[in-house]
Design a protein around this motif. Structure first.
Motif, PDB file in Angstrom:
ATOM      1  N   GLU A 106     -12.462  -4.414   5.950  1.00  0.00           N
ATOM      2  CA  GLU A 106     -12.616  -3.524   7.095  1.00  0.00           C
ATOM      3  C   GLU A 106     -13.764  -3.996   7.987  1.00  0.00           C
ATOM      4  N   TYR A 107     -14.923  -4.214   7.391  1.00  0.00           N
ATOM      5  CA  TYR A 107     -16.127  -4.543   8.168  1.00  0.00           C
ATOM      6  C   TYR A 107     -16.427  -6.036   8.240  1.00  0.00           C
ATOM      7  N   GLY A 108     -15.813  -6.822   7.368  1.00  0.00           N
ATOM      8  CA  GLY A 108     -16.192  -8.225   7.293  1.00  0.00           C
ATOM      9  C   GLY A 108     -17.477  -8.434   6.501  1.00  0.00           C
ATOM     10  N   GLN A 109     -17.966  -7.371   5.856  1.00  0.00           N
ATOM     11  CA  GLN A 109     -19.189  -7.470   5.043  1.00  0.00           C
ATOM     12  C   GLN A 109     -18.798  -7.343   3.565  1.00  0.00           C
ATOM     13  N   PRO A 110     -18.947  -8.407   2.795  1.00  0.00           N
ATOM     14  CA  PRO A 110     -18.608  -8.307   1.375  1.00  0.00           C
ATOM     15  C   PRO A 110     -19.574  -7.364   0.651  1.00  0.00           C
TER      16      PRO A 110
ATOM     17  N   ILE B 103     -20.893 -15.372  -3.396  1.00  0.00           N
ATOM     18  CA  ILE B 103     -19.718 -16.193  -3.679  1.00  0.00           C
ATOM     19  C   ILE B 103     -18.773 -15.485  -4.653  1.00  0.00           C
ATOM     20  N   MET B 104     -19.273 -15.157  -5.853  1.00  0.00           N
ATOM     21  CA  MET B 104     -18.410 -14.512  -6.833  1.00  0.00           C
ATOM     22  C   MET B 104     -19.239 -13.857  -7.925  1.00  0.00           C
TER      23      MET B 104
ATOM     24  N   PHE C 237     -26.905 -12.609   2.748  1.00  0.00           N
ATOM     25  CA  PHE C 237     -27.345 -13.886   2.181  1.00  0.00           C
ATOM     26  C   PHE C 237     -27.321 -14.955   3.264  1.00  0.00           C
ATOM     27  N   ASP C 238     -28.222 -15.895   3.141  1.00  0.00           N
ATOM     28  CA  ASP C 238     -28.336 -16.934   4.153  1.00  0.00           C
ATOM     29  C   ASP C 238     -27.042 -17.750   4.239  1.00  0.00           C
ATOM     30  N   PRO C 239     -26.479 -17.873   5.446  1.00  0.00           N
ATOM     31  CA  PRO C 239     -25.180 -18.557   5.584  1.00  0.00           C
ATOM     32  C   PRO C 239     -25.173 -19.968   5.005  1.00  0.00           C
ATOM     33  N   SER C 240     -26.215 -20.745   5.283  1.00  0.00           N
ATOM     34  CA  SER C 240     -26.126 -22.142   4.845  1.00  0.00           C
ATOM     35  C   SER C 240     -26.346 -22.271   3.339  1.00  0.00           C
ATOM     36  N   VAL C 241     -27.110 -21.329   2.753  1.00  0.00           N
ATOM     37  CA  VAL C 241     -27.270 -21.348   1.293  1.00  0.00           C
ATOM     38  C   VAL C 241     -25.923 -21.037   0.629  1.00  0.00           C
ATOM     39  N   VAL C 242     -25.244 -20.026   1.138  1.00  0.00           N
ATOM     40  CA  VAL C 242     -23.940 -19.671   0.568  1.00  0.00           C
ATOM     41  C   VAL C 242     -22.964 -20.824   0.756  1.00  0.00           C
ATOM     42  N   ARG C 243     -22.988 -21.409   1.935  1.00  0.00           N
ATOM     43  CA  ARG C 243     -22.032 -22.466   2.236  1.00  0.00           C
ATOM     44  C   ARG C 243     -22.235 -23.671   1.323  1.00  0.00           C
ATOM     45  N   LYS C 244     -23.519 -24.056   1.160  1.00  0.00           N
ATOM     46  CA  LYS C 244     -23.796 -25.215   0.305  1.00  0.00           C
ATOM     47  C   LYS C 244     -23.399 -24.924  -1.131  1.00  0.00           C
ATOM     48  N   GLY C 245     -23.741 -23.714  -1.578  1.00  0.00           N
ATOM     49  CA  GLY C 245     -23.411 -23.338  -2.948  1.00  0.00           C
ATOM     50  C   GLY C 245     -21.911 -23.353  -3.189  1.00  0.00           C
TER      51      GLY C 245
ATOM     52  N   ASP D  43     -13.345 -15.194  -0.609  1.00  0.00           N
ATOM     53  CA  ASP D  43     -13.305 -14.320   0.562  1.00  0.00           C
ATOM     54  C   ASP D  43     -14.718 -13.947   0.973  1.00  0.00           C
ATOM     55  N   ALA D  44     -15.571 -13.719  -0.023  1.00  0.00           N
ATOM     56  CA  ALA D  44     -16.948 -13.334   0.280  1.00  0.00           C
ATOM     57  C   ALA D  44     -17.702 -14.496   0.920  1.00  0.00           C
ATOM     58  N   SER D  45     -17.617 -15.679   0.323  1.00  0.00           N
ATOM     59  CA  SER D  45     -18.417 -16.796   0.850  1.00  0.00           C
ATOM     60  C   SER D  45     -17.993 -17.144   2.271  1.00  0.00           C
ATOM     61  N   GLN D  46     -16.694 -17.046   2.546  1.00  0.00           N
ATOM     62  CA  GLN D  46     -16.243 -17.367   3.911  1.00  0.00           C
ATOM     63  C   GLN D  46     -16.823 -16.423   4.946  1.00  0.00           C
ATOM     64  N   ARG D  47     -17.153 -15.223   4.514  1.00  0.00           N
ATOM     65  CA  ARG D  47     -17.764 -14.278   5.451  1.00  0.00           C
ATOM     66  C   ARG D  47     -19.273 -14.500   5.556  1.00  0.00           C
ATOM     67  N   PHE D  48     -19.932 -14.645   4.402  1.00  0.00           N
ATOM     68  CA  PHE D  48     -21.381 -14.856   4.456  1.00  0.00           C
ATOM     69  C   PHE D  48     -21.743 -16.124   5.220  1.00  0.00           C
TER      70      PHE D  48
END
Ligand SMILES: [Zn+2]
Lengths: 334, 807
Positions: B259-263, B317-318, B339-347, B356-361
């Protein structure tokens, strides 16, 4: 023996007929009718044959000798310029020279370049091995940003990467020159993807850039429409819709009316009537800042297109991998 | 991102059909499609209730069911494992059609009559679950047309959300765009949150190691929940975007995220050791079993949620298995964090775990919506799972959000989108401050005119739009919300004179000539196998560029030579029974020179097979060294490169006796030669392949594109032939060179017309037939003059090469 003579006649006819000049004809004459020719040797050997056979072979030798003499006469006549007269089979296929051809990608590139050159663009090139700054950073792809996802990148050991698009050429040109700039950058690009029918890990792009004072979105639209009309004819439908590229703002995806169904919907255009052909937009001010331009002073547009894709649409090639395979049967078709 | 129309209608009125809406969003937002139900051809399937289920007397795996579809009731034999009494299922009556055009009729299975068939999602063409019959849920009426029911429910659009738009990773964000595109208002979700003592603050402790990684973390506790099935409206909404219902708690977290795009994440509160949460980086080698059952080994790049005993989730992430909500969970700890976008992305990248969560963060979620999102989830857990929401929340960190205000010049907007003046022409209604404001405000921006400058709008960017940071971004918002169609196209005009790239022009020129000489251009891969360069004759000292991540492990290098690709083309075409191969490529080769990387343009080509195009009168002669050399000489003539000299050339792949280095004006430009038998074998190509390589850089500096006119000769030329008998070791080039040196000004042309060695000559001798042409530009030469010049040459040649003249 008789068989051998028959075969000789066939060979001789072929060679007499193909002798291209007096000298060759003389060589052929010596070969078939000269003192040491097989026919002459056969005639001289007649004496050693039993009488019955001698008569038979003798007759054949004479007959063939006469025929060969006739071939010689015909050939002389032919070389003397008697072409077109009786004896020339006009239905025989002619002799063609080898004819080469440029690669279909080259020809598509030339076609595209030609249009843009008429619109006042010049060609600029850049290295294939790029660095992160020119390929990403300066084009407003921050590190660890999902915008990089679409660009599966080959990295070079010891630093560097293979350019994932021709856009770094924009940066290099802007770094070394002052506006106004109007360039196209054609060339090979690399994506670390497992190749399939519609994705190559190496393919070709053409990038365009115009930077000047007060360049507007309307001019971008104008140049793209002009280009597409040159490419596909004046009646082609063109549609711009919002897109996202980190280095342009606003960004647009440019669709052309499907050339197969003329907008009615078919499998090629997935029933939409449109085929996506270009990405475009106004140069993002962050890009200008990265090359030391003042975005309050200049504006510009950029666009990019897939050369392979355009070539595929024009020729009906349905597998992008064919372009780098270079099967001559394929190259001869296009 | 998928969004069901029914779900979207919770926030915005929609009168358009799914496909009309998709078209509208494609014009104003991004490419949007409808996801079609594959219901083509399925008909006559109705909703029925299973009244009783009994085992088939003669078949273990079959059941005999009494079904009721409102208009009637009968028995159906069914093999599905999930069939149970009370279930609403899809009944394909006799006479109906299911996917694949299969007609259903009355049947007898193991002796018992079956009035039609109970069908699965796959048989209906609405999903991919073939394991059992489809459970339609309690909301459908008996006898209702199943396809009609599912079809209207599943009207869904699929939005290709761009990497810079976190807001559109939620149905609400898409609804906002729909509202703007259709001129409707946006209704935000409304909910009432009832909280009861005790305070959450006393129930959970949260610490954050580094507020860069996690600027804000909200924890809430909901007690006394009952894990169970979700209500129909919730299942339906999840279903419309392809998310499977699991249980009410998990469904609520998924719903709120979508709904909100916020995991958000739900932990089993009672399984959290010490009721203490800490957010910290993983230590190298630390392990966590994630919800998908994978045992993951972590390193410092991963951000963890830990309890008193250790890691319980991969932040953003999970979740982990040890704290998972299960059927027996009764107290939930709800996490809603940034959570910081680039930290989530790298992880996520490091673990190849895109959730689904990481793609939003990684896109950056709305930093100001977190309290509302947490409240929404709590309210739903209270409503749907009977939980009691504990008072307040534990909120750590102040967030990193800073409001963005942009000063937008309306004039600049006009210049970009509605130009006139020098280049443009007057075009329709002008954008003014009011129009610009309106375009922005429907998207949630707030605008006011700068009191000091009426051209300037001060625009406050909403917190869910991190992609908008300066005026260019606002101009895009204005352009797209009014539609790119509205921008008037201007005719391009020319003000610049393009500069030529001479080296590139030279390559084009050379390419043209090669094609005229009857060769096909090829383009081969830039990648090359390990060691291929050496095998193709590249000097061992050349250092190739190595790819860190080649797509094809067999080809990890950038080519140092065009030869490997060229020989591969020869190989495949020879294998495809081509009778002749005549190809060339103009391409880049790469090498490392210390720190620098050199890219160099090379031309390489190959000839093989028939020398002439096969025809009824042609010879079957195969190409040889001289065909290739002649080809390069012809290229040289076309480029007006004075003379190409050939000298000995050594290469790992060429036949020692049949390869030559080519030089122009004393500097080498390339080489030509026959591939040696040994190399041919190793490359898998036939014998007799002639190859050449030319350095385009060297060649392009030497050529002349245009010829120069000289008076055409007015006086006739006289020809003299001579046949020189020399030692076989004497090179033709030496003889021609000698003639050139001593020929005098009357000699204008020479050519070799014959080379003969054989029975009519002494052993070790050969005869070279040379045709010489004499002419003066001033007068017709007399025989005596020609003879004098000719004899001089003959004398020089006989002396120099101890030659005799042949009759
Ligand atoms: Zn179509």
């Amino acid at each position: 023996m008789i068989d051998r003579l028959e075969k000789l006649r066939g060979e001789a006819r072929k060679q007499f007929e193909s002798a291209a000049n007096e000298k060759e004809l003389e060589d052929v004459r010596v070969l078939f009718l000269g003192r040491k020719s097989e026919l002459n040797l056969a005639a001289r050997g007649l004496g050693k044959l039993p009488p019955d056979e001698r008569r038979l072979v003798g007759k054949a030798v004479n007959q063939i000798k006469n025929e060969l003499a006739a071939f010689l006469g015909e050939a002389k006549e032919r070389l003397a310029g008697g072409g077109g007269g009786p004896g020339l089979d006009l239905t025989l296929p002619g002799r063609s020279p080898w004819v080469g051809r440029k690669h279909p990608i080259t020809r598509t590139l030339e076609q595209l370049e030609d249009i843009f050159k008429r619109l006042g663009f010049e060609v600029a090139l850049g290295p294939h091995v790029e660095d992160d700054f020119h390929n990403f950073e300066a084009l407003n792809f921050p590190k660890d940003h999902p915008a990089r996802d679409a660009h599966d990148t080959f990295y070079v050991e010891g630093g560097g990467l293979l350019r994932t698009h021709t856009s770094p050429v924009q940066i290099r040109v802007m770094q070394t020159r002052k506006p106004p700039i109007r360039i196209i950058a054609p060339g090979r690009v690399f994506r670390n993807e497992t190749p399939d029918a519609s994705h190559g890990s190496e393919f070709f792009q053409l990038e365009g850039l115009y930077v000047d004072k007060n360049v507007s979105f309307g001019e971008l639209k104008g140049v793209l429409i002009k280009f597409l009309r040159e490419l596909y004819g004046d009646d082609v439908g063109v549609r711009l819709r919002p897109g996202f590229f980190p280095f342009t703002e606003p960004s647009a995806e440019v669709d052309v009316e499907c050339r197969i169904c003329h907008g009615k919907g078919c499998s090629v255009c997935k029933d939409t009537g449109w085929v996506e052909l270009l990405g475009a937009g106004m140069v993002d001010p962050r890009v200008f800042r990265a090359v030391g331009y003042d975005p309050d002073e200049v504006s510009g547009y950029a666009f990019g297109l897939g050369v392979d894709r355009i070539c595929m649409m024009m020729t009906g090639v349905d597998d992008i991998r064919l372009f780098l395979e270079n099967d001559l049967r394929f190259l001869r078709q296009l | 991102m998928k969004a069901g129309l029914k779900w979207l209608r919770d926030y915005v009125e929609i009168e358009l059909s799914a496909s009309e809406l998709a078209e509208r969003l494609t014009e104003t937002l991004t490419e949007t499609e409808t996801t079609n139900l594959q219901s083509g051809g399925v008909s006559g399937v109705v909703a029925a209730r299973i009244v009783t289920v009994e085992k088939h007397p003669d078949a273990d795996k079959l059941s005999v069911c009494v079904v009721d579809w409102g208009d009637g009731s009968d028995t159906v034999v069914c093999g599905a494992p999930n069939v149970q009494a009370g279930m609403m299922c899809a009944l394909a009556l006799p006479g109906s059609t299911i996917t694949g055009g299969r007609r259903i009729s009355e049947a007898t299975l193991r002796g018992l009559r079956s009035f039609g068939m109970l069908v699965s999602e796959v048989e209906l063409g609405v999903g991919d679950d073939a394991a059992g019959i489809m459970d339609l849920g309690p909301d459908i009426e008996l006898g209702a047309d199943v396809i009609g029911f599912l079809g209207t429910n599943a009207d869904t659009i699929d939005v290709d959300v761009q990497a810079n738009r976190p807001d559109c990773m939620g149905v609400l964000g898409i609804a906002r765009e729909v509202a703007a595109a259709t001129g409707r208002g946006l209704k935000r979700p409304s909910f009432e949150l009832a909280e009861s003592a005790p305070e959450t603050a006393g129930m959970i402790d949260v610490t954050i190691e580094d507020d860069h990684d996690c600027p804000r973390y909200i924890a809430r506790v909901i007690s006394g929940i009952k894990v169970g099935e979700s209500p129909a409206w919730l299942r339906e909404r999840l279903d419309s975007v392809g998310v499977r219902s699991i249980n009410n708690i998990v469904d609520i977290t998924n719903f709120v995220m979508l709904e909100y795009g916020q995991p958000v994440h739900a932990f089993d509160y009672d399984r959290i050791h010490d009721h203490a949460i800490s957010v910290r980086r993983a230590r190298s080698g630390e392990k966590l079993v994630t919800l998908d059952g994978e045992d993951r080994t972590l390193d410092q790049s991963h951000l963890l949620i830990c309890d008193g005993a250790g890691p319980i989730a991969l932040a953003g992430i999970m979740g982990g298995q040890t704290s998972e909500v299960t059927q027996t969970t009764s107290n939930v700890l709800l996490e809603c964090a940034w959570f910081d976008p680039s930290v989530v992305r790298k992880g996520a990248q490091g673990l190849a775990l895109r959730s689904d969560a990481s793609q939003r963060f990684e896109r950056g979620v709305d930093p100001l919506a977190m309290d509302e999102v947490a409240g929404r989830a709590c309210a739903l857990m209270s409503d749907l799972a009977g939980g009691t929401v504990r008072r307040g929340s534990v909120s750590v960190g102040s967030g990193s959000y800073e409001p963005v205000n942009i000063r937008l010049s309306v004039d600049k907007v006009r210049r970009m989108l509605e130009p006139n003046g020098t280049r443009g022409e007057e075009s329709g209604p002008r954008l003014d401050a009011a129009a610009v404001s309106e375009h922005l405000e429907v998207l949630g921006f707030q605008t006011k005119v700068d009191p000091g400058d009426s051209d300037i709008l001060v625009v406050a960017v909403p917190s869910w739009r991190p992609d908008v940071t300066e005026s260019a971004d606002l101009i895009e918002e204005i352009a797209r919300s009014s539609g790119y169609d509205r921008v008037k196209a201007l005719v391009p005009y020319q003000s610049l004179s393009p500069v030529r790239d001479e080296a590139r022009d030279a390559r084009g020129h050379i390419r043209d000539i090669m094609v005229r000489l009857g060769l096909f251009e090829i383009i081969t891969s830039s990648f090359m196998a390990e060691g291929a360069g050496e095998r193709a004759g590249v000097d061992g000292s050349v250092e190739a560029i190595v790819l860190a991540n080649p797509v094809n492990k067999e080809m990890p290098l950038l080519r140092t030579s065009l030869m490997p690709g060229l020989l591969e083309v020869v190989r495949t075409n020879a294998n495809a029974s081509q009778k002749a191969i005549r190809v060339f490529e103009i391409g880049k080769v790469f090498r490392r020179d210390g720190k620098a990387i050199e890219e160099q343009w090379i031309m390489a080509g190959a000839l093989w097979g028939l020398a002439e195009r096969p025809s009824w009168g042609s010879s079957a002669r195969a190409v040889d060294f001289y065909d290739a050399k002649g080809l390069i000489e012809a290229l040289g003539r076309e480029l007006k490169v004075d003379t190409l000299e050939a000298s000995c050339y050594d290469s790992a792949i060429l036949d020692e006796g049949a390869s030559a280095r080519l030089s122009a004006g004393g500097s080498p430009v390339g080489h030509v030669g026959t591939v040696s038998q040994r190399s041919a074998e190793s490359w898998g190509i036939p014998d007799g392949v002639i190859v050449f390589e030319l350095d385009m850089g060297a060649l392009s500096t030497k050529y002349t594109a245009e010829g120069r006119y000289e008076d055409l000769p007015r006086y006739p030329a006289s020809g003299r032939d001579l046949a020189l008998v020399v030692d076989v070791g004497v090179a033709a080039g030496e003889i021609l060179g000698e003639i050139r040196r001593c020929g005098g000004e009357l000699l204008v042309d020479m050519s070799i017309f014959d080379v003969y060695a054989g029975k009519q000559l002494p052993a070790g001798k050969k005869s070279v037939g040379i045709s010489l042409k004499y002419r003066s530009r001033e007068r017709t030469l007399t025989d005596e003059e020609v003879d004098r010049s000719h004899e001089l040459i003959v004398k020089r040649l006989t002396e120099r090469f101890t030659a005799t003249l042949r009759e």
